[in-house]
Design a protein around this motif. Structure first.
Motif, short mmCIF file in Angstrom:
data_model
loop_
_atom_site.label_atom_id
_atom_site.label_comp_id
_atom_site.label_asym_id
_atom_site.label_seq_id
_atom_site.Cartn_x
_atom_site.Cartn_y
_atom_site.Cartn_z
N ALA A 170 0.82 -1.21 0.00
CA ALA A 170 0.00 0.00 0.00
C ALA A 170 0.86 1.26 0.00
O ALA A 170 1.90 1.31 0.65
N SER A 171 0.37 2.27 -0.69
CA SER A 171 1.02 3.58 -0.72
C SER A 171 0.05 4.62 -0.18
O SER A 171 -1.13 4.61 -0.50
N ALA A 172 0.58 5.51 0.67
CA ALA A 172 -0.24 6.59 1.23
C ALA A 172 0.63 7.82 1.42
O ALA A 172 1.85 7.77 1.23
N GLY A 173 0.01 8.93 1.83
CA GLY A 173 0.72 10.21 1.85
C GLY A 173 1.14 10.72 3.20
O GLY A 173 1.52 11.89 3.33
N SER A 174 1.07 9.90 4.25
CA SER A 174 1.54 10.34 5.56
C SER A 174 1.92 9.13 6.40
O SER A 174 1.45 8.01 6.16
N ASP A 175 2.77 9.35 7.40
CA ASP A 175 3.17 8.26 8.29
C ASP A 175 1.97 7.74 9.07
O ASP A 175 1.87 6.54 9.36
N GLN A 176 1.07 8.63 9.46
CA GLN A 176 -0.11 8.22 10.20
C GLN A 176 -0.97 7.25 9.37
O GLN A 176 -1.47 6.25 9.88
N LYS A 177 -1.13 7.57 8.09
CA LYS A 177 -1.91 6.70 7.21
C LYS A 177 -1.21 5.35 7.04
O LYS A 177 -1.86 4.30 7.03
N VAL A 178 0.10 5.38 6.89
CA VAL A 178 0.87 4.14 6.75
C VAL A 178 0.68 3.26 7.99
O VAL A 178 0.47 2.05 7.89
N ASN A 179 0.76 3.86 9.16
CA ASN A 179 0.57 3.10 10.40
C ASN A 179 -0.82 2.48 10.47
O ASN A 179 -0.98 1.33 10.90
N TRP A 180 -1.83 3.24 10.05
CA TRP A 180 -3.20 2.70 10.04
C TRP A 180 -3.31 1.52 9.11
O TRP A 180 -3.93 0.49 9.45
N LEU A 181 -2.71 1.63 7.93
CA LEU A 181 -2.77 0.54 6.96
C LEU A 181 -2.12 -0.73 7.50
O LEU A 181 -2.63 -1.83 7.30
N LEU A 182 -1.00 -0.57 8.19
CA LEU A 182 -0.30 -1.73 8.73
C LEU A 182 -1.01 -2.31 9.94
O LEU A 182 -1.18 -3.53 10.06
N GLU A 183 -1.47 -1.45 10.83
CA GLU A 183 -2.00 -1.91 12.11
C GLU A 183 -3.48 -2.25 12.05
O GLU A 183 -3.93 -3.18 12.74
N LYS A 184 -4.26 -1.51 11.26
CA LYS A 184 -5.71 -1.71 11.23
C LYS A 184 -6.17 -2.47 9.98
O LYS A 184 -6.96 -3.40 10.08
N ALA A 185 -5.70 -2.04 8.82
CA ALA A 185 -6.14 -2.70 7.58
C ALA A 185 -5.41 -4.01 7.36
O ALA A 185 -5.86 -4.86 6.59
N GLY A 186 -4.25 -4.19 8.02
CA GLY A 186 -3.55 -5.46 7.95
C GLY A 186 -2.79 -5.73 6.68
O GLY A 186 -2.57 -6.89 6.31
#
Length: 264
Positions: A170-186
């Motif tokens: 996944a690609s996103a535009g902020s560290d916060q979004k990246v963390n959500w993708l890893l921790e919540k979206a899996g």
């Protein structure tokens, strides 16, 4: 039934490039009580989706903008709706609206939070579902790359792809979004593209066996990088090209000087 004073957001001037606050204006209107077959709705949630950038190219100046919205019936002249019913409509960007009852759909707040009907269980969710499953045809073990992956569509794509047994990058535009993708979206891997010097090199690290499905939301450099790593028989569901929505002049097609994937 009393009249209602409502505020609405109108297009004041045609945006050039990135829209500015001065391109819009807030106006007040007075709405009459609904006639037979009409309903008066108070908006609670409205969507601001990327496609709307294209819409404002054609909307008349001085006209309120439209968009998906969830609201509650406050006055009803229709036997189909009672005061208090929640409805899905298309007249966002305003506090209240008066419409024929047939132009809105009743939603069940016990099925999901009402805001979900302009998100996961609404148009963005359907876009993700059919775009990935019908066009992408994911298979267990394949690599799926999703741009704008934390957005309304991308986030659902990531989760469906994981359910299907895919490796998801996944690609996103902020560290916060990246963390959500890893921790919540899996997702299996995610990166902040704003911190990346070379998208092709970054993708090679996360997709050592190439890309089988690229769910395209962005265009531009993301598309060019993904094309260089697509495997043979790879699929690209084309959902959006948000990198180009504010372009003033037509943009040339994708270009890449990177070597093709070793799997292509």
């Amino acid at each position: 039934m009393a009249e209602i004073v409502s505020r609405e957001i109108r297009l004041k001037q045609r945006p050039v490039g990135i829209p500015k606050e001065s391109d819009f204006e807030i106006a007040e209107v007075t709405l009459a009580a609904p006639k037979a077959g009409e309903v008066l709705v108070r908006n609670i949630y409205m969507s601001v989706d990327p496609y709307m950038r294209g819409v404002v190219r054609n909307v008349d100046l001085g006209v309120p903008l439209e968009g998906g919205c969830v609201g509650q019936v406050v006055q009803s002249g229709s036997e189909s709706f009672q005061v208090g019913d929640y409805v899905l409509g298309g007249l966002g960007w305003r506090e209240y609206y008066l419409v024929p009852a047939k132009s809105v759909s009743q939603i069940d707040p016990t099925l999901a939070p009402i805001q979900s009907f302009v998100g996961a269980v609404g148009m963005p969710g359907r876009t993700a579902y059919f775009g990935l499953l019908d066009i992408g045809e994911p298979k267990a073990g394949e690599t799926v790359f999703v741009s704008a992956a934390s957005g309304a569509v991308g986030a659902i794509v990531c989760q469906i792809a994981k359910i299907k047994g895919c490796r998801v990058v996944a690609s996103a535009g902020s560290d916060q979004k990246v963390n959500w993708l890893l921790e919540k979206a899996g997702v299996d891997a995610a990166f902040n593209y704003k911190r990346v010097d070379n998208l092709v090199d970054e993708l090679k690290q996360h997709c050592p066996n190439g890309i089988d499905i690229y769910f395209e939301n962005v265009g531009g450099a993301h598309l060019e990088a993904a094309l260089s790593l697509m495997n043979i028989y790879g699929r690209i569901p084309l959902c959006g090209m948000i990198a180009h929505y504010n372009d003033v002049e037509p943009t040339p097609g994708p270009k890449t000087s990177a070597p093709p994937s070793a799997n292509a």
